[in-house]
Design a protein around this motif. Structure first.
Motif, short mmCIF file in Angstrom:
data_model
loop_
_atom_site.label_atom_id
_atom_site.label_comp_id
_atom_site.label_asym_id
_atom_site.label_seq_id
_atom_site.Cartn_x
_atom_site.Cartn_y
_atom_site.Cartn_z
N GLN A 3 0.85 -1.20 0.00
CA GLN A 3 0.00 0.00 0.00
C GLN A 3 0.88 1.24 0.00
OE1 GLN A 3 -2.67 -0.44 3.39
NE2 GLN A 3 -4.32 -1.01 1.99
N LEU A 4 0.43 2.24 -0.74
CA LEU A 4 1.12 3.53 -0.76
C LEU A 4 0.18 4.57 -0.17
CD1 LEU A 4 2.67 3.56 -4.35
CD2 LEU A 4 3.65 2.68 -2.24
N VAL A 5 0.66 5.32 0.79
CA VAL A 5 -0.15 6.34 1.44
C VAL A 5 0.54 7.69 1.28
CG1 VAL A 5 -1.18 7.14 3.59
CG2 VAL A 5 -1.06 4.68 3.09
N GLU A 6 -0.17 8.60 0.63
CA GLU A 6 0.37 9.93 0.36
C GLU A 6 -0.16 10.94 1.37
OE1 GLU A 6 -0.26 8.92 -4.35
OE2 GLU A 6 -1.81 9.46 -2.91
N SER A 7 0.61 12.00 1.56
CA SER A 7 0.17 13.09 2.41
C SER A 7 0.88 14.37 1.97
CB SER A 7 0.47 12.80 3.88
OG SER A 7 1.86 12.63 4.07
N GLY A 8 0.34 15.51 2.40
CA GLY A 8 1.02 16.77 2.16
C GLY A 8 0.40 17.69 1.14
N GLY A 9 -0.63 17.24 0.46
CA GLY A 9 -1.27 18.12 -0.51
C GLY A 9 -2.04 19.23 0.18
N GLY A 10 -2.56 20.15 -0.64
CA GLY A 10 -3.35 21.24 -0.08
C GLY A 10 -3.44 22.41 -1.01
N ASP A 112 3.67 -3.24 -9.77
CA ASP A 112 3.69 -1.77 -9.74
C ASP A 112 2.50 -1.29 -8.93
OD1 ASP A 112 4.71 -1.53 -13.23
OD2 ASP A 112 5.86 -1.94 -11.42
N TYR A 113 2.70 -0.27 -8.11
CA TYR A 113 1.65 0.18 -7.21
C TYR A 113 1.49 1.69 -7.26
CZ TYR A 113 1.74 -4.54 -5.56
OH TYR A 113 1.68 -5.91 -5.52
N TRP A 114 0.24 2.12 -6.99
CA TRP A 114 -0.11 3.54 -6.99
C TRP A 114 -0.76 3.93 -5.69
CZ3 TRP A 114 1.13 6.79 -10.99
CH2 TRP A 114 1.54 6.19 -12.18
N GLY A 115 -0.52 5.17 -5.28
CA GLY A 115 -1.24 5.74 -4.16
C GLY A 115 -2.62 6.22 -4.60
N GLN A 116 -3.39 6.70 -3.64
CA GLN A 116 -4.76 7.11 -3.92
C GLN A 116 -4.84 8.51 -4.50
OE1 GLN A 116 -3.32 7.25 -1.01
NE2 GLN A 116 -3.95 9.14 -0.03
N GLY A 117 -3.75 9.25 -4.43
CA GLY A 117 -3.72 10.61 -4.96
C GLY A 117 -3.95 11.67 -3.89
N THR A 118 -3.29 12.78 -4.05
CA THR A 118 -3.47 13.91 -3.14
C THR A 118 -3.60 15.19 -3.97
OG1 THR A 118 -2.60 15.04 -1.18
CG2 THR A 118 -0.98 14.28 -2.78
N GLN A 119 -4.57 16.01 -3.64
CA GLN A 119 -4.86 17.20 -4.42
C GLN A 119 -3.89 18.32 -4.06
OE1 GLN A 119 -7.40 17.82 -6.86
NE2 GLN A 119 -6.22 19.71 -7.16
N VAL A 120 -3.33 18.93 -5.08
CA VAL A 120 -2.52 20.14 -4.93
C VAL A 120 -3.20 21.24 -5.74
CG1 VAL A 120 -0.32 21.25 -5.45
CG2 VAL A 120 -0.36 18.93 -4.53
N THR A 121 -3.54 22.33 -5.09
CA THR A 121 -4.19 23.46 -5.74
C THR A 121 -3.37 24.71 -5.50
OG1 THR A 121 -6.36 22.46 -5.41
CG2 THR A 121 -6.29 24.81 -5.95
N VAL A 122 -2.99 25.37 -6.59
CA VAL A 122 -2.19 26.59 -6.50
C VAL A 122 -3.04 27.74 -7.02
CG1 VAL A 122 -0.03 27.72 -7.12
CG2 VAL A 122 -0.12 25.22 -6.91
N SER A 123 -3.30 28.69 -6.17
CA SER A 123 -4.13 29.84 -6.55
C SER A 123 -3.25 30.99 -7.06
CB SER A 123 -4.94 30.31 -5.36
OG SER A 123 -4.10 30.76 -4.32
#
Length: 124
Positions: A3-10, A112-123
């Motif tokens: 399992q891949l767990v991502e964090s840090g987006g925003g 090969d494995y993928w994480g669930q994705g994390t959203q990055v939004t730049v205003s």
């Protein structure tokens, strides 16, 4: 399995910074390469940065000089430091573990494995 767990987006303003993390878990024996990909609405998923177990890196031209990928092999973790962010960096960022070998049921397996994705939004 793995399992891949991502964090840090925003959400961040243009010119700001974010740091993404991705930790791989499971009975992992080795991971050939880890990387970050992104997908913006209406666009195909694209490579952002990739790092091998030996530390070799490659970046897409659009992020060279602004993003830095690093890896902690002992903890099967990959990081993406993103500086000088631009609105066009807005996307869902996915972590990838390429040719991951793990132990299960008395045998070694590779996939090969993928994480669930994390959203990055730049205003702007």
């Amino acid at each position: 399995q793995v399992q891949l767990v991502e964090s840090g987006g925003g959400l961040v303003q243009a010119g700001g910074s974010l740091r993404l993390s991705c930790a791989a878990s499971g009975s992992i024996f080795s991971i050939n390469a880890m990387g970050w990909y992104r997908q913006a609405p209406g666009k195909q998923r694209e490579l952002v940065a990739r790092i091998t177990s030996g530390g070799s890196t490659n970046y897409s031209d659009s992020v060279k000089g602004r993003f830095t990928i690093s890896r902690d092999n002992a903890n099967n973790t990959v990081y993406l430091q993103m500086n000088s962010l631009k609105p066009e960096d807005t996307a869902v960022y996915y972590c990838n573990a390429d040719r991951t070998t793990y132990y299960r049921g008395g045998s070694y397996w590779t996939g090969d494995y993928w994480g669930q994705g994390t959203q990055v939004t730049v205003s702007s």
